[in-house]
Design a protein around this motif. Structure first.
Motif, PDB file in Angstrom:
ATOM      1  N   VAL A 286       9.260   1.004  -5.185  1.00 48.72           N
ATOM      2  CA  VAL A 286       8.600   0.163  -4.178  1.00 48.72           C
ATOM      3  C   VAL A 286       9.429   0.026  -2.671  1.00 48.72           C
ATOM      4  O   VAL A 286      10.743   0.033  -3.032  1.00 48.72           O
ATOM      5  CB  VAL A 286       8.330  -1.074  -4.660  1.00 48.72           C
ATOM      6  N   THR A 287       8.855  -0.302  -1.733  1.00 52.21           N
ATOM      7  CA  THR A 287       9.715  -0.464  -0.500  1.00 52.21           C
ATOM      8  C   THR A 287       9.412  -2.050  -0.007  1.00 52.21           C
ATOM      9  O   THR A 287       8.311  -2.437  -0.461  1.00 52.21           O
ATOM     10  CB  THR A 287       9.155   0.302   0.755  1.00 52.21           C
ATOM     11  N   ALA A 288      10.700  -2.735   0.008  1.00 54.90           N
ATOM     12  CA  ALA A 288      10.843  -3.935   0.179  1.00 54.90           C
ATOM     13  C   ALA A 288      11.063  -4.315   1.559  1.00 54.90           C
ATOM     14  O   ALA A 288      12.190  -3.660   2.009  1.00 54.90           O
ATOM     15  CB  ALA A 288      11.600  -4.698  -0.924  1.00 54.90           C
ATOM     16  N   GLY A 289      10.660  -5.403   2.130  1.00 59.39           N
ATOM     17  CA  GLY A 289      11.219  -5.653   3.513  1.00 59.39           C
ATOM     18  C   GLY A 289      10.384  -6.928   4.249  1.00 59.39           C
ATOM     19  O   GLY A 289       9.397  -7.392   3.578  1.00 59.39           O
ATOM     20  N   GLU A 290      10.988  -7.341   4.934  1.00 62.08           N
ATOM     21  CA  GLU A 290      10.209  -8.674   5.915  1.00 62.08           C
ATOM     22  C   GLU A 290       9.136  -8.145   6.655  1.00 62.08           C
ATOM     23  O   GLU A 290       9.474  -6.981   7.512  1.00 62.08           O
ATOM     24  CB  GLU A 290      11.466  -9.196   6.660  1.00 62.08           C
ATOM     25  N   ILE A 298       8.690 -11.508   2.595  1.00 59.79           N
ATOM     26  CA  ILE A 298       9.072 -10.492   2.332  1.00 59.79           C
ATOM     27  C   ILE A 298       8.182  -9.905   1.074  1.00 59.79           C
ATOM     28  O   ILE A 298       7.863 -10.595   0.319  1.00 59.79           O
ATOM     29  CB  ILE A 298      10.306 -10.693   1.343  1.00 59.79           C
ATOM     30  N   ILE A 299       7.694  -8.578   1.345  1.00 59.36           N
ATOM     31  CA  ILE A 299       6.692  -8.010   0.785  1.00 59.36           C
ATOM     32  C   ILE A 299       7.031  -6.758  -0.049  1.00 59.36           C
ATOM     33  O   ILE A 299       8.105  -6.074   0.458  1.00 59.36           O
ATOM     34  CB  ILE A 299       5.300  -7.775   1.554  1.00 59.36           C
ATOM     35  N   PHE A 300       6.366  -6.195  -1.051  1.00 57.92           N
ATOM     36  CA  PHE A 300       6.730  -4.824  -1.559  1.00 57.92           C
ATOM     37  C   PHE A 300       5.342  -4.035  -1.313  1.00 57.92           C
ATOM     38  O   PHE A 300       4.152  -4.536  -1.428  1.00 57.92           O
ATOM     39  CB  PHE A 300       6.919  -5.105  -3.187  1.00 57.92           C
ATOM     40  N   THR A 301       5.648  -2.845  -1.204  1.00 58.22           N
ATOM     41  CA  THR A 301       4.627  -1.700  -1.066  1.00 58.22           C
ATOM     42  C   THR A 301       4.795  -0.605  -1.870  1.00 58.22           C
ATOM     43  O   THR A 301       6.076  -0.158  -1.928  1.00 58.22           O
ATOM     44  CB  THR A 301       4.543  -1.589   0.616  1.00 58.22           C
ATOM     45  N   GLY A 302       3.782  -0.007  -2.425  1.00 56.00           N
ATOM     46  CA  GLY A 302       3.950   1.114  -3.300  1.00 56.00           C
ATOM     47  C   GLY A 302       2.787   1.051  -4.328  1.00 56.00           C
ATOM     48  O   GLY A 302       2.127   0.197  -4.411  1.00 56.00           O
ATOM     49  N   ASP A 303       2.777   2.431  -4.714  1.00 60.64           N
ATOM     50  CA  ASP A 303       1.494   2.803  -5.638  1.00 60.64           C
ATOM     51  C   ASP A 303       1.734   1.870  -6.858  1.00 60.64           C
ATOM     52  O   ASP A 303       0.591   1.825  -7.626  1.00 60.64           O
ATOM     53  CB  ASP A 303       1.647   4.181  -6.101  1.00 60.64           C
TER      54      ASP A 303
END
Length: 372
Positions: A286-290, A298-303
Motif C-alpha cells: 500500500v501507499t501511505a501518506g498525509e 494519514i491514509i493508505f491506498t492500494g488494491d
C-alpha cells in the motif's frame, strides 16, 4: 520479550518524560535569568547553585513526567474514559497538580535536611512554608500547571488520533508517500441493520461504543492498529512482519471473540443481545501518506484494501466468520488449534483473475459445534 501492549504503553509514557524534561530545562534557564548572580533563593533563603540545578531539576522533571505518564496510561485514562474532553482535562490536571505540589513540598524538605542548621521541626517546615506563601510560588505553580495542561492535551489528542499517528505527524514520516507491505482486516458486525432497528439509533450507538471499546483491547494485545471506523465496521492494520509474528492477525480475531463471549451478561443485560462479527483479511503493498488541507489524515491506498473488504463481504455467502486470501493463507503458519479449509475460487469485484479463499476456524469451537 515485552508484549505488544507493554511496548505500546512504554512508548506512550516516554513522551510525558520528554515534555517534562524540556520544560524543566527551560525553567532552569529562566530561573538563572531572574536570579542572576544570587547564591540563594530570596523567598526561602535556601542555597542556589545553577550548576547543580541545571542537572537536578531536569532529572526531577523527567522523573515527574514518567510518573505522571505511568499514572495517565495505567490508571487515570481508564478512570476518566467516559468523561467529556473538557472534564477529563480539568479533573486530571487538578489531580496531577496536587501530586506535583506534594512532590515539591517533599523536595523542599529534603533540601532543608541537607542544610547545616539544626534539624528541628521548625527549621524543616519554615522553608516550605516560606516558599508556598511567597508570590514566587504562584508563578512556579502556574508554570507547572501549564506543563500539565500541555501533557494532557498531548495525551488526549494522541488518544483521539490513535497510537503513533501524532508522532508520525510531528516527525513527518508520511509527509511524502511511503510504500509499505501491510495486512488489513475488515471486521463487520453481523445483522447490524436488524439490531439498529430493534434497539433504536441512540441505544444502538451506545452499544457500538461498548463494542468497539471491548474489541480494542485485543488489537493492542496483538500489535495491531485501528486504521478506521466506518459505521459498524472496524478496519485493523498490521505491518506484515508484525501481523505474521505469532500469527497476531489471526490470534487477534479469536481474542476478540473470547472478549465478547466473556461480556455476554453485560450485553444481554444492557441491550438484550450479544453482537457478533465476521472478518476478511488480505495483505499487500500500500501507499501511505498525509492527505488533506482543512483536515489532515494519514491514509493508505492500494488494491489490498478493496480486496480485504470484498473477502469480508463473502462471509455470509460461505457461512464463515473468518476468511483470508490465498496469498495470506500461504504465508501463515497456524498451529493445530486452527483449521484452515478452502471455500473455492472466487472472482472478486474489480479483479480480473479469480482468487482462492480460505476459512479459518478454531478447532475447539469447530468440535463443539459438531457435537451439538
Amino acid at each position: 520479550m515485552l508484549s505488544p501492549k507493554t511496548k505500546r504503553d512504554v512508548a506512550r509514557v516516554i513522551p510525558f518524560g520528554v515534555l517534562w524534561f524540556i520544560f524543566s530545562l527551560i525553567y532552569c534557564m529562566l530561573e538563572k535569568g531572574i536570579l542572576g548572580d544570587l547564591d540563594h533563593y530570596p523567598s526561602t533563603g535556601n542555597q542556589y547553585k545553577f550548576a547543580a540545578n541545571i542537572f537536578a531539576i531536569p532529572v526531577a522533571g523527567l522523573m515527574m513526567g514518567l510518573i505522571t505518564g505511568i499514572l495517565e496510561i495505567g490508571y487515570f485514562s481508564k478512570w476518566f474514559i467516559k468523561k467529556s474532553f473538557t472534564r477529563k482535562i480539568v479533573f486530571k490536571s487538578f489531580l496531577y497538580l496536587i501530586i506535583v505540589i506534594i512532590f515539591l513540598a517533599f523536595t523542599l524538605l529534603m533540601n532543608a535536611l541537607n542544610m547545616p542548621s539544626e534539624h528541628s521541626f521548625k527549621n524543616l517546615v519554615s522553608p516550605v512554608w516560606a516558599f508556598f506563601t511567597d508570590y514566587a510560588a504562584v508563578g512556579l505553580v502556574l508554570y507547572i500547571a501549564s506543563i500539565i495542561l500541555v501533557t494532557q492535551f498531548y495525551a488526549e489528542f494522541s488518544q483521539s488520533l490513535g497510537p503513533g499517528t501524532l508522532s508520525n505527524f510531528f516527525l513527518g514520516k508520511y509527509h511524502h508517500p511511503v510504500e509499505e507491505e501491510r495486512i488489513f482486516m475488515f471486521l463487520d458486525m453481523k445483522s447490524s441493520t436488524t439490531i439498529a432497528e430493534n434497539l433504536g439509533h441512540v441505544r444502538y450507538f451506545e452499544m457500538l461504543k461498548e463494542y468497539f471499546f471491548d474489541l480494542s483491547g485485543a488489537v493492542i494485545d496483538y500489535a495491531g492498529t485501528i486504521y478506521q471506523y466506518a459505521g459498524d465496521e472496524m478496519i485493523i492494520s498490521w505491518k506484515l512482519k508484525d501481523g505474521l509474528k505469532n500469527n497476531n492477525c489471526i490470534e487477534c480475531f479469536f481474542a476478540m471473540k473470547r472478549i465478547l463471549e466473556s461480556q455476554t451478561e453485560k450485553y444481554n443485560g444492557k441491550f438484550g443481545i450479544l453482537p457478533a462479527f465476521k472478518a476478511g483479511l488480505h495483505f499487500g503493498m500500500v501507499t501511505a501518506g498525509e492527505i488533506g488541507s482543512l483536515k489532515k489524515e494519514i491514509i493508505f491506498t492500494g488494491d489490498v484494501l478493496n480486496t480485504s473488504a470484498r473477502i469480508q463481504g463473502l462471509c455470509n455467502h460461505f457461512n464463515a466468520d473468518l476468511l483470508v486470501s490465498e496469498e495470506l493463507a500461504k504465508i501463515l503458519q497456524l498451529p493445530a488449534a486452527y483449521e484452515m479449509r478452502s471455500v473455492g475460487e472466487n472472482l472478486l469485484k474489480g479483479r480480473l483473475k479469480t482468487m482462492e479463499i480460505f476459512s479459518i476456524s478454531a478447532a475447539d469451537i469447530l468440535s463443539n459445534s459438531r457435537q451439538s
